[in-house]
Enzyme design. Structure first.
Site, mmCIF file in Angstrom:
data_model
loop_
_atom_site.group_PDB
_atom_site.id
_atom_site.type_symbol
_atom_site.label_atom_id
_atom_site.label_comp_id
_atom_site.label_asym_id
_atom_site.label_seq_id
_atom_site.Cartn_x
_atom_site.Cartn_y
_atom_site.Cartn_z
ATOM 1 C CE LYS A 1 -20.075 -30.720 55.575
ATOM 2 N NZ LYS A 1 -18.788 -30.923 56.293
ATOM 3 N N GLY B 1 -11.479 -34.182 45.689
ATOM 4 C CA GLY B 1 -11.475 -33.097 44.720
ATOM 5 C C GLY B 1 -11.930 -33.555 43.344
ATOM 6 C CD GLU C 1 -4.227 -26.390 49.060
ATOM 7 O OE1 GLU C 1 -3.700 -27.514 48.890
ATOM 8 O OE2 GLU C 1 -4.361 -25.841 50.156
ATOM 9 C CB CYS D 1 -2.026 -29.269 51.763
ATOM 10 S SG CYS D 1 -1.786 -27.476 51.891
ATOM 11 C CD GLU E 1 -1.904 -35.271 51.087
ATOM 12 O OE1 GLU E 1 -1.515 -34.115 51.340
ATOM 13 O OE2 GLU E 1 -2.996 -35.521 50.558
#
Length: 490
Positions: free
Chosen positions: A174, A232, A249, A283, A384
């Site tokens: 996906k 996540g 991750e 990231c 972030e």
């Protein structure tokens, strides 16, 4: 370009008939129309992958046979490298020199690496005192749901697909809803090399529903997700239903520490690369810069001077150094963070605005942005941002640098710049991060594990361990003849 899903060896529209326009983020122009799937499409893909795995059509192939498929995939990618690099730039917005020299070559290298790696795996065996034998073998996990982000659409897809297929699993991939183009081309290559039907399946559409179905499904044995930490966490909760294997991750807020003995201009350039590469949509981006107090003011001034000269524009030109953000909604989110930083009292040194001059008004461009004189309670320091936004803070000594570097819920990456290598090793050893550099940044190697501490994820991609995360260990104890146990009196 019409992009459809690939399920059980066939190209398919969504069951709902839904479609989504795919944009070039540098121009706002429609470059493709992609099928927009549903949970029902996801279930069909899972069923195909389940059937292919249970049939053994892939897992029962020899290691050499599976490796040959991966080599052929790498060869076809190499033949189409220039075409796919341009498509990645058009769909994602990153500069052509990055897609040409990094993304596509690393993708090719990943397939070849895992084709080699699967052939290196050795079976362990132990002979016991009673002459029995224990054998440790590694088997594929089963059906793997792979959910990949929009910042490195093809490369990160390869980081999961290659080891999953090498290990003998079947997959349902996906990609991010806004960046399906390069992955679509990859699945065209799967078809060209004759990958058996159902072994690799591509679904397209909204991640919240389709990704959740992959995580919840009792027919999926493992899910690998790359993306934000909140997403996540949702994946992890959904995967608990059948206790499936999970690799995550996730986010980062990575520190780059600059001591006062560095080559000044080289350190400035590396700090720029750490945050402004791929418009900060990395990231591991070095989004927190910690500079020794004796050079802090001069460093910030020079950094801003050079950041203002970064050539921003449509990444299809070789002269462009930074492209747009990948989609409009993310651009708006980054601008909100910049506004928050100003409101909380950080000093805006440069940038802070959307770029609309010189024909860039239809794209999603944000100027390279630097905030100085920040404090750890500000949102721009804690959260972030995933954009071209850098926060700079001063430190006094090693202890202060380490304390500030580790003051984060994340632990993905970090770096130290100093000419004192002993000091660099001391500091790096104290960083709570999974990926670290000394006197460099952003270098990644296919043979080395990739992942983080704390809320930056679970497990690792890449390297030999990246293959092991797609396998199960089985212990087989062998006696040549059954003997009485002698445990019971009667």
């Amino acid at each position: 370009m019409n992009i459809n899903m690939f399920i059980d060896g066939e190209w398919r529209e969504s069951l709902s008939g839904g479609r989504k326009d795919i944009l070039n983020p540098a121009t706002g122009e429609v470059i493709a129309s992609a099928a927009s799937g549903t949970v029902e499409d996801t279930k069909l893909a899972i069923k195909a992958a389940r059937g292919a795995f249970d049939s053994g059509i892939w897992s029962n192939l020899s290691v050499d046979e599976r490796a040959d498929y991966l080599y052929k995939i790498a060869d076809r990618l190499e033949e189409k490298a220039a075409e796919i690099a341009l498509l990645e730039t058009e769909n994602n917005g990153k500069v052509i020199r990055a897609t040409t020299n990094v993304d596509i070559p690393v993708t090719i290298q990943t397939f070849r690496y895992y084709a080699d790696q699967i052939k290196l795996m050795e079976q362990e065996s132990y002979t016991r005192a009673d002459s029995s034998e224990t054998i440790i073998i590694q088997e594929p996990v089963g059906v793997c749901g792979l959910i990949v982000p929009w910042n490195f659409p093809l490369m990160i897809a390869a980081w999961s697909i290659a080891p999953a297929l090498a290990a003998g699993n079947t997959v349902v991939l996906k990609p991010a809803e806004v960046t399906p183009v390069s992955v679509y081309k990859l699945f065209g290559i799967f078809e060209e090399v004759g990958l058996p039907a159902g072994v690799a399946n591509l679904i397209l559409g909204p991640g919240s529903k389709m990704g959740n179905e992959l995580a919840e499904s009792f027919e999926v044995d493992k899910v690998a997700f790359t993306g934000g930490t909140q997403a996540g966490q949702s994946i992890l909760r959904a995967a608990a239903g059948n206790m499936k294997k999970v690799t995550l991750e996730l986010g980062g807020k990575s520190p780059l520490i600059i001591f006062d003995d560095v080559d000044f201009e080289t350190a400035v350039e590396n700090a720029m690369f750490g945050i402004f590469h791929n418009a900060g949509q990395v990231c591991t981006a070095a989004s927190r810069l910690l500079v020794h107090e004796t050079i802090y003011d001069r460093f910030v001034e020079r950094l801003a001077e050079r950041a203002n000269k970064i050539v921003v524009g449509n990444g299809e030109s070789e002269t462009i150094e930074m492209g747009p953000l990948t989609n409009e909604s993310h651009m708006i989110e980054v601008l909100h963070y910049i506004k928050s930083g100003i409101e909380e009292g950080a000093r805006l040194v440069c940038g802070g605005n959307r770029i609309t001059e010189n024909g860039l008004d239809q794209g999603f461009f944000i100027a390279p942005t630097i905030f100085a004189d920040v404090n750890p309670n500000m949102r721009i320091v804690k959260e972030e941002i995933f954009g071209p936004v850098l926060v700079v803070e001063k430190f006094k000594d090693e202890e202060d640098a380490v304390r500030k570097a580790n003051d984060s819920i994340y632990g993905l990456a970090g770096a130290v710049f100093t000419e004192d290598i002993d000091r660099a090793r001391r500091v790096v050893s104290k960083l709570r991060a999974g990926i670290t550099w000394i006197n460099s940044y952003h270098l990644a190697y296919v043979d080395s594990p990739w992942g983080g501490y704390k809320q930056s994820g679970i497990g690792r991609s890449l390297g030999a361990i990246g293959l092991e995360y797609f396998m199960e260990l089985k212990q087989i104890n062998i006696h040549q003849k059954a003997n009485p146990v002698g445990w019971y009196a009667n």
